[in-house]
Design an enzyme around this catalytic site. Sequence first.
Site, PDB file in Angstrom:
ATOM      1  N   CYS A  17       0.708  -1.036  -0.028  1.00 39.65           N
ATOM      2  CA  CYS A  17      -0.004  -0.011  -0.107  1.00 39.65           C
ATOM      3  C   CYS A  17       0.798   0.979  -0.041  1.00 39.65           C
ATOM      4  O   CYS A  17       0.485   2.252  -0.747  1.00 39.65           O
ATOM      5  CB  CYS A  17      -0.950   0.064   1.113  1.00 39.65           C
ATOM      6  SG  CYS A  17      -0.239  -0.235   2.791  1.00 39.65           S
TER       7      CYS A  17
ATOM      8  N   HIS B 191      -2.921   6.449   4.866  1.00 44.14           N
ATOM      9  CA  HIS B 191      -1.606   6.599   5.090  1.00 44.14           C
ATOM     10  C   HIS B 191      -1.041   8.187   4.688  1.00 44.14           C
ATOM     11  O   HIS B 191      -1.779   8.443   3.634  1.00 44.14           O
ATOM     12  CB  HIS B 191      -0.682   5.583   4.246  1.00 44.14           C
ATOM     13  CG  HIS B 191      -0.898   4.124   4.831  1.00 44.14           C
ATOM     14  ND1 HIS B 191      -1.335   3.984   6.122  1.00 44.14           N
ATOM     15  CD2 HIS B 191      -0.453   3.144   4.476  1.00 44.14           C
ATOM     16  CE1 HIS B 191      -1.363   2.613   6.238  1.00 44.14           C
ATOM     17  NE2 HIS B 191      -0.733   2.064   5.404  1.00 44.14           N
TER      18      HIS B 191
END
Length: 336
Positions: free
Chosen positions: A130, A243
């Site tokens: 990711c 994130h």
Amino acid sequence: MKIAIVGASGAVGQEFLRVLENAPFEIDELRLFGSQRSAGRTYTFRGATTEPVRELSADPDDFAGLDFAFVSAGGDVSRQYADIITSGGAIMIDNSSAFRMDADVPLVVPEVNGDDALHAPRGIIANPNCTTIQMVVALNPIHRLSPISRVHVATYQAASGAGATGMEELSTQSTQLARGEEPTVKKFVSQLAFNLIPHIDVFTDNGYTREEMKMHNETKKIMHAPGLEVSATCVRVPVMRAHSEAIWVETERSLSLEEVRNAFATAPGVVLVDRAEALGYPMPLDAAGTDPVYVGRIRQDLADPRGISFWAVADQIRKGAALNAVQIAEYIIAHR
């Protein structure tokens, strides 16, 4: 189109259902697979109730006639069942790290190297880590202006990167601490609430964690740039979802901020949020539940005349996992 989701009851599996809900292709059949614990569950999809989740087994008939299988059940499961999943001709788009660095398995972010998905001799395409996905989406526009020679990145990774149990633990710890109770620590190596943990995955012999080495190795493969050097520090932060990354790049020639901003503004998958006024920058709270990679805080690097610094934020369950995998399928369908 006949689709399977393996790991349907997990955080990414549930995100697959949400992303596929609005996918631009018809889905004639949807098969859901999971563990013994999740077998029998049903979900709502496109206004109807799904068939019950099937317990994953070694029966090739379970995957017969499928076009795509989206797999998010961990590396061990991916390795064990890959041949079974692909035996009937399905393309397996795998969200684990099991096959990412295999030479005969493409590692794909469609905005960057979509054509690699068209050459999958084993019927397996790997979805990158990711943190790597959101970074290369942001790096690519700069790389097209002038090849990037060096990247330094510090990540600020949300609890959701550790799955549903990670989010539950952060929520539980926050409630416990607010009540003056001792926080429960199970999923993470230390208390996450009101803390930062500079430790994601296991440490390797060179002092970097495996998460940091994923960014180092995967970026080179995706961008077809074996000479590109990447040094990462990955940190778990007490954010529920999405994130963030502070990124420094060095390019072969000096780039103006205007060039870089224009490149970001026109890049697929990128939203530029770079204003001088208050809150003119991306934040995980705003990015959660959305598709793009948001970029802001763009600056000339004061320590490097050929350096650019910027800040990138993305929902790692969507673009960092489920959405990227579905976009790979969309790319294949569009270019067949």
